[in-house]
Design a protein around this motif. Structure first.
Motif, PDB file in Angstrom:
ATOM      1  N   VAL A  85      43.251  41.854  39.019  1.00 48.81           N
ATOM      2  CA  VAL A  85      42.393  42.931  39.515  1.00 48.81           C
ATOM      3  C   VAL A  85      43.178  44.235  39.439  1.00 48.81           C
ATOM      4  O   VAL A  85      44.406  44.253  39.555  1.00 48.81           O
ATOM      5  N   SER A  86      42.465  45.327  39.231  1.00 49.94           N
ATOM      6  CA  SER A  86      43.140  46.615  39.070  1.00 49.94           C
ATOM      7  C   SER A  86      43.654  47.167  40.389  1.00 49.94           C
ATOM      8  O   SER A  86      44.627  47.914  40.423  1.00 49.94           O
ATOM      9  N   ASP A  87      43.006  46.810  41.503  1.00 48.99           N
ATOM     10  CA  ASP A  87      43.426  47.296  42.813  1.00 48.99           C
ATOM     11  C   ASP A  87      43.377  46.146  43.806  1.00 48.99           C
ATOM     12  O   ASP A  87      42.302  45.707  44.216  1.00 48.99           O
ATOM     13  N   ILE A  88      44.549  45.642  44.206  1.00 47.61           N
ATOM     14  CA  ILE A  88      44.600  44.484  45.101  1.00 47.61           C
ATOM     15  C   ILE A  88      44.064  44.828  46.483  1.00 47.61           C
ATOM     16  O   ILE A  88      43.691  43.925  47.254  1.00 47.61           O
ATOM     17  N   ASN A  89      43.984  46.117  46.817  1.00 46.07           N
ATOM     18  CA  ASN A  89      43.464  46.523  48.124  1.00 46.07           C
ATOM     19  C   ASN A  89      41.955  46.719  48.139  1.00 46.07           C
ATOM     20  O   ASN A  89      41.382  47.004  49.195  1.00 46.07           O
ATOM     21  N   ASP A  90      41.320  46.566  46.985  1.00 46.70           N
ATOM     22  CA  ASP A  90      39.864  46.567  46.920  1.00 46.70           C
ATOM     23  C   ASP A  90      39.406  45.145  47.235  1.00 46.70           C
ATOM     24  O   ASP A  90      39.225  44.315  46.344  1.00 46.70           O
ATOM     25  N   LEU A  91      39.266  44.858  48.507  1.00 47.19           N
ATOM     26  CA  LEU A  91      39.024  43.483  48.944  1.00 47.19           C
ATOM     27  C   LEU A  91      37.729  42.907  48.397  1.00 47.19           C
ATOM     28  O   LEU A  91      37.634  41.706  48.140  1.00 47.19           O
ATOM     29  N   ALA A  92      36.732  43.755  48.172  1.00 45.01           N
ATOM     30  CA  ALA A  92      35.470  43.271  47.593  1.00 45.01           C
ATOM     31  C   ALA A  92      35.695  42.774  46.166  1.00 45.01           C
ATOM     32  O   ALA A  92      35.157  41.735  45.765  1.00 45.01           O
ATOM     33  N   SER A  93      36.505  43.523  45.399  1.00 48.25           N
ATOM     34  CA  SER A  93      36.802  43.099  44.023  1.00 48.25           C
ATOM     35  C   SER A  93      37.632  41.828  44.002  1.00 48.25           C
ATOM     36  O   SER A  93      37.448  40.961  43.138  1.00 48.25           O
ATOM     37  N   VAL A  94      38.553  41.716  44.939  1.00 50.53           N
ATOM     38  CA  VAL A  94      39.364  40.500  45.028  1.00 50.53           C
ATOM     39  C   VAL A  94      38.475  39.300  45.366  1.00 50.53           C
ATOM     40  O   VAL A  94      38.558  38.244  44.731  1.00 50.53           O
ATOM     41  N   GLU A  95      37.610  39.476  46.344  1.00 52.51           N
ATOM     42  CA  GLU A  95      36.738  38.372  46.756  1.00 52.51           C
ATOM     43  C   GLU A  95      35.793  37.962  45.636  1.00 52.51           C
ATOM     44  O   GLU A  95      35.451  36.781  45.498  1.00 52.51           O
ATOM     45  N   ALA A  96      35.394  38.931  44.789  1.00 52.94           N
ATOM     46  CA  ALA A  96      34.443  38.646  43.719  1.00 52.94           C
ATOM     47  C   ALA A  96      34.997  37.667  42.686  1.00 52.94           C
ATOM     48  O   ALA A  96      34.223  36.982  42.012  1.00 52.94           O
ATOM     49  N   VAL A  97      36.326  37.597  42.556  1.00 54.74           N
ATOM     50  CA  VAL A  97      36.905  36.694  41.545  1.00 54.74           C
ATOM     51  C   VAL A  97      37.392  35.389  42.154  1.00 54.74           C
ATOM     52  O   VAL A  97      37.895  34.517  41.434  1.00 54.74           O
ATOM     53  N   ILE A  98      37.278  35.221  43.456  1.00 51.34           N
ATOM     54  CA  ILE A  98      37.662  33.954  44.086  1.00 51.34           C
ATOM     55  C   ILE A  98      36.568  32.919  43.834  1.00 51.34           C
ATOM     56  O   ILE A  98      35.398  33.160  44.101  1.00 51.34           O
ATOM     57  N   GLY A  99      36.982  31.796  43.271  1.00 50.90           N
ATOM     58  CA  GLY A  99      36.033  30.727  42.973  1.00 50.90           C
ATOM     59  C   GLY A  99      36.535  29.402  43.508  1.00 50.90           C
ATOM     60  O   GLY A  99      37.573  29.319  44.179  1.00 50.90           O
ATOM     61  N   PRO A 100      35.825  28.324  43.200  1.00 52.33           N
ATOM     62  CA  PRO A 100      36.204  26.998  43.723  1.00 52.33           C
ATOM     63  C   PRO A 100      37.556  26.509  43.223  1.00 52.33           C
ATOM     64  O   PRO A 100      38.168  25.654  43.867  1.00 52.33           O
ATOM     65  N   ASP A 101      38.026  27.040  42.072  1.00 48.40           N
ATOM     66  CA  ASP A 101      39.327  26.607  41.562  1.00 48.40           C
ATOM     67  C   ASP A 101      40.432  27.624  41.835  1.00 48.40           C
ATOM     68  O   ASP A 101      41.541  27.503  41.310  1.00 48.40           O
ATOM     69  N   THR A 102      40.155  28.631  42.657  1.00 50.69           N
ATOM     70  CA  THR A 102      41.190  29.592  43.048  1.00 50.69           C
ATOM     71  C   THR A 102      42.116  28.929  44.061  1.00 50.69           C
ATOM     72  O   THR A 102      41.676  28.335  45.037  1.00 50.69           O
ATOM     73  N   LYS A 103      43.416  29.068  43.817  1.00 50.61           N
ATOM     74  CA  LYS A 103      44.408  28.394  44.658  1.00 50.61           C
ATOM     75  C   LYS A 103      45.196  29.347  45.558  1.00 50.61           C
ATOM     76  O   LYS A 103      45.813  28.887  46.532  1.00 50.61           O
ATOM     77  N   ALA A 104      45.207  30.648  45.253  1.00 51.42           N
ATOM     78  CA  ALA A 104      45.999  31.569  46.061  1.00 51.42           C
ATOM     79  C   ALA A 104      45.705  33.004  45.653  1.00 51.42           C
ATOM     80  O   ALA A 104      45.178  33.271  44.561  1.00 51.42           O
ATOM     81  N   ILE A 105      46.076  33.930  46.537  1.00 53.88           N
ATOM     82  CA  ILE A 105      46.195  35.346  46.208  1.00 53.88           C
ATOM     83  C   ILE A 105      47.675  35.649  46.192  1.00 53.88           C
ATOM     84  O   ILE A 105      48.416  35.260  47.097  1.00 53.88           O
ATOM     85  N   PHE A 106      48.115  36.343  45.153  1.00 57.12           N
ATOM     86  CA  PHE A 106      49.525  36.693  44.995  1.00 57.12           C
ATOM     87  C   PHE A 106      49.653  38.198  44.821  1.00 57.12           C
ATOM     88  O   PHE A 106      48.946  38.797  44.006  1.00 57.12           O
ATOM     89  N   THR A 107      50.537  38.813  45.590  1.00 58.10           N
ATOM     90  CA  THR A 107      50.744  40.255  45.463  1.00 58.10           C
ATOM     91  C   THR A 107      52.186  40.603  45.799  1.00 58.10           C
ATOM     92  O   THR A 107      52.919  39.781  46.373  1.00 58.10           O
ATOM     93  N   GLU A 108      52.581  41.812  45.438  1.00 52.03           N
ATOM     94  CA  GLU A 108      53.851  42.364  45.899  1.00 52.03           C
ATOM     95  C   GLU A 108      53.565  43.234  47.112  1.00 52.03           C
ATOM     96  O   GLU A 108      52.584  43.974  47.128  1.00 52.03           O
ATOM     97  N   SER A 109      54.406  43.161  48.115  1.00 49.84           N
ATOM     98  CA  SER A 109      54.208  43.985  49.305  1.00 49.84           C
ATOM     99  C   SER A 109      54.301  45.460  48.963  1.00 49.84           C
ATOM    100  O   SER A 109      53.478  46.275  49.404  1.00 49.84           O
ATOM    101  N   VAL A 110      55.294  45.823  48.173  1.00 52.36           N
ATOM    102  CA  VAL A 110      55.445  47.172  47.634  1.00 52.36           C
ATOM    103  C   VAL A 110      55.622  47.016  46.129  1.00 52.36           C
ATOM    104  O   VAL A 110      56.562  46.365  45.673  1.00 52.36           O
ATOM    105  N   ALA A 111      54.708  47.608  45.374  1.00 46.65           N
ATOM    106  CA  ALA A 111      54.697  47.396  43.922  1.00 46.65           C
ATOM    107  C   ALA A 111      55.857  48.136  43.259  1.00 46.65           C
ATOM    108  O   ALA A 111      56.310  49.179  43.718  1.00 46.65           O
ATOM    109  N   ASN A 112      56.288  47.584  42.161  1.00 45.76           N
ATOM    110  CA  ASN A 112      57.378  48.139  41.366  1.00 45.76           C
ATOM    111  C   ASN A 112      56.840  48.452  39.966  1.00 45.76           C
ATOM    112  O   ASN A 112      56.400  47.537  39.274  1.00 45.76           O
ATOM    113  N   PRO A 113      56.784  49.738  39.553  1.00 47.14           N
ATOM    114  CA  PRO A 113      57.472  50.916  40.091  1.00 47.14           C
ATOM    115  C   PRO A 113      56.571  51.898  40.840  1.00 47.14           C
ATOM    116  O   PRO A 113      57.028  52.963  41.236  1.00 47.14           O
TER     117      PRO A 113
END
Length: 436
Positions: free
Chosen positions: A135-163
């Protein structure tokens, strides 16, 4: 028995937790146990050690006393129930993602991950049936939720992105993940546990490249996986934790266990150690673990100084005519400034990035003209470092992700060390001015 040092403040635990002098000949520093294997002493004890019913050390591919001290200390500092130290940060990322999606599945992640993590989820892990949904913006929770499906196993992110230094909304992502019965995995390398502890905001698994700020001197590779010990792996999505496994069972006695039935809230971290570390063998060396323990002792004072310098440099860069933008989430005009205030009140870390006028040749002239900054593809060093991400650290990122990932050929990343801040500013000033 819980000691004062195990329940004390962060600075105290960073020096003392996980080590008992009296069982180590009263050595003040953790000894380097340069031994591949350990004496089982007798047949009965050897059987108990091998079966896991007796704590202790058998073979350094699975556990080593020096590495064990580091694991206990990092678990305490992050607020987890256990940790496994590995030979590199990418081993920690890869093991965590493979363990959670074992057997096949999908992991939701932002495009602004570290380049090797993008490559892992976008190109390499799919060969093992594990796919990244970016997803282009991990803080866009609606967009994140839209791609969660029955075979989704986790959300992965960096706490502070580099760079880009964009700050993730950990609490919002954790609530969303748990709503769908999946864990939140957070790469906390940039801020270190001194500045941010994601588990306190709902994260389930935390990973680090301990090579960076934790070691702090650019002299030892390492990684770690830390388990919060709160996620329910027995919810139907993760059969790898509920099926019976010979390696943790006693077939002679007819006693069969799954990781969930045997280890309960430590099922994930035990599987990392017993299946992934033991099988794939990305073992942390005792010497590197010792170097990381030494680094932890000075983590708080280093981070305070480096954050202060990074903030001063970021503000200064905004005043320079040839600088077109500055990425540092602690600046008030940053898109994630509010999240920085919430999650990282003591500072967001030691890296920042900025774009400059012109083209790649201007960037190269700046890189080549610096005298105090070192042109090195690392972060969290006591030395200040400078690099052009699209040519070095983010070569694996597809060009179509550049804008969302916050990288371009005109971007320069800095990792601020312990040199005098006035010398660092003067070095940047002369290098930027000379490039035009």
């Amino acid at each position: 028995m819980t000691t004062a040092t195990e329940t004390g403040c962060f600075e105290t635990r960073a020096i003392h937790v996980g080590y008992d002098r009296q069982t180590n000949a009263d050595a003040v520093s953790v000894p380097i146990y340069a031994s591949a294997a350990f004496d089982l002493e007798n047949a009965r004890r050897g059987d108990a050690l091998a079966g896991g019913s007796l704590p202790g050390f058998e073979y350094s591919r699975v556990a080593n006393p020096t590495v064990d001290a580091l694991e206990r200390r990092l678990a305490s500092l992050e607020g987890g129930v256990g940790a496994v130290a590995l030979s590199s940060g990418m081993a920690a990322v890869s093991y965590a993602l493979m363990c959670v999606a074992e057997g096949g599945g999908r992991i939701v992640a932002p495009v602004n991950l570290y380049g090797a993590s993008v490559d892992a989820l976008g190109d390499f892990l799919p060969k093992f049936g594990i796919y990244g949904d970016f997803v282009s913006d991990i803080n866009d929770l609606a967009s994140v939720e839209a791609v969660i499906g029955p075979d989704t196993k986790a959300i992965f992110t960096e706490s502070v992105a580099n760079p880009s230094t964009a700050v993730a909304d950990i609490e919002g992502l954790a609530d969303l993940a748990h709503k769908h019965g999946i864990p939140l995995i957070v790469d906390n390398t940039v801020p270190t546990p001194y500045l941010l502890r994601p588990i306190e905001f709902g994260a389930d698994i935390v990973v680090h490249s301990t090579t960076k700020g934790i070691t702090g001197h650019g002299n030892a590779l390492g990684g770690v996986v830390v388990d919060a010990g709160r996620f329910d792996w027995n919810n139907g999505r993760f059969p790898q934790f509920t099926r019976e496994e010979l390696v943790i069972s006693d077939q002679r006695a007819g006693e069969w266990h799954s990781f969930h039935s045997r280890f309960g809230n430590q099922a994930f971290i035990k599987r990392i150690r017993i299946k992934y570390l033991r099988t794939f063998g990305a073992v942390q060396s005792p010497f590197n673990a010792y170097m990381q323990l030494i680094g932890l002792e000075t983590l708080t004072v280093r981070e305070k100084q480096e954050v202060a310098s990074a903030t001063a440099i970021a503000k200064h860069l905004t005043t320079l005519s040839h600088v077109t933008s500055v990425n540092y989430a602690a600046l008030e005009d940053s898109p994630t400034y509010d999240l920085a205030l919430k999650y990282l009140p003591n500072g967001i870390g030691t890296i920042l990035s900025f774009t400059v006028e012109g083209d790649g040749s201007n960037v190269e002239r700046i890189l080549d003209a610096t005298k105090v900054f070192s042109y090195v593809p690392n972060i969290g060093d006591s030395r200040s470092l400078i690099v052009n991400p699209t040519k070095v650290t983010h070569r694996e990122v597809p060009a179509g992700y550049y804008d969302a990932a916050g990288v371009s050929d005109n971007l320069i990343r800095l990792s601020i060390g312990l040199e005098n801040v006035d010398d660092l500013i003067a070095d940047l000033d002369q290098a930027i001015a000379g490039a035009y």
